[in-house]
Design an enzyme around this catalytic site. Structure first.
Site, PDB file in Angstrom:
ATOM      1  N   LEU A  65     -28.008   9.005  -1.415  1.00 31.48           N
ATOM      2  CA  LEU A  65     -28.352   7.603  -1.170  1.00 31.48           C
ATOM      3  C   LEU A  65     -27.088   6.787  -0.907  1.00 31.48           C
ATOM      4  CD1 LEU A  65     -30.278   5.195  -1.128  1.00 31.48           C
ATOM      5  CD2 LEU A  65     -30.395   5.314  -3.608  1.00 31.48           C
ATOM      6  N   PRO A  66     -26.420   7.053   0.241  1.00 32.20           N
ATOM      7  CA  PRO A  66     -25.251   6.244   0.575  1.00 32.20           C
ATOM      8  C   PRO A  66     -25.679   4.791   0.799  1.00 32.20           C
ATOM      9  CG  PRO A  66     -25.787   7.760   2.368  1.00 32.20           C
ATOM     10  CD  PRO A  66     -26.718   8.051   1.247  1.00 32.20           C
ATOM     11  N   HIS A  67     -24.839   3.853   0.374  1.00 29.21           N
ATOM     12  CA  HIS A  67     -25.228   2.448   0.460  1.00 29.21           C
ATOM     13  C   HIS A  67     -24.001   1.556   0.498  1.00 29.21           C
ATOM     14  CE1 HIS A  67     -24.310   2.054  -3.878  1.00 29.21           C
ATOM     15  NE2 HIS A  67     -24.773   3.292  -3.921  1.00 29.21           N
ATOM     16  N   SER A  68     -24.206   0.341   1.018  1.00 28.23           N
ATOM     17  CA  SER A  68     -23.122  -0.626   1.085  1.00 28.23           C
ATOM     18  C   SER A  68     -23.684  -2.015   1.336  1.00 28.23           C
ATOM     19  CB  SER A  68     -22.149  -0.265   2.212  1.00 28.23           C
ATOM     20  OG  SER A  68     -21.028  -1.118   2.173  1.00 28.23           O
TER      21      SER A  68
END
Length: 156
Positions: A65-68
């Site tokens: 769950l890559p996020h930014s």
């Protein structure tokens, strides 16, 4: 559960041939930039990579769950990828990742960011959903599974 246009068919990729974490993040960045001229895949990739340096976003069970947060993002959006084969992602359980859902939110949306991360983590902790996503044959099927997940009957 999710904002309108949070996930759309154009930001879902099924059966992707990916061999590295870097390439996965690049492809997710491309999907996240889709349909938004204010976002560039390069800027998104840079932000996702910066976040990964703080610690892996591999949730376990083959899910990342890559996020930014980004100034250029007006409304939360995500992209989803189903991989043909798992890749090394430095996940907490050391299992290869074959499902990835990336999240972008506006820079000042701290509470929204946390709520969406929590909702996605809960969703992807459901083994039934993960199994269905792994065997889904189309972007439309994946979109339907994710959009309707909360309506599934819970089994003990």
């Amino acid at each position: 559960m999710f904002p309108p246009q949070f996930l759309v068919v154009d930001r879902i990729w099924t059966g992707a041939d990916v061999t590295s974490k870097k390439r996965l993040l690049q492809m997710l960045a491309e999907l996240l930039a889709e349909g938004n001229t204010a976002l560039t895949k390069e800027a998104i990739f840079e932000r996702l990579t910066e976040r990964e340096r703080l610690g892996s976003t591999g949730l376990g069970h083959g899910v990342a769950l890559p996020h930014s947060r980004m100034e250029e993002v007006v409304e939360a959006r995500c992209a989803f990828m189903q991989l043909r084969q798992g890749i090394d992602y430095d996940a907490i359980d050391n299992r290869p990742v074959d499902l990835a859902i990336a999240l972008l939110v506006p820079a000042d949306a701290n509470e929204t960011h946390l709520q969406l991360l929590s909702a996605l983590a809960a969703m992807f902790s459901d083994e039934r959903l993960r199994d269905k996503l792994r065997t889904a044959g189309s972007a439309q099927e994946i979109l339907s599974l994710i959009q309707n997940w909360e309506a599934w009957p819970r089994q003990l």
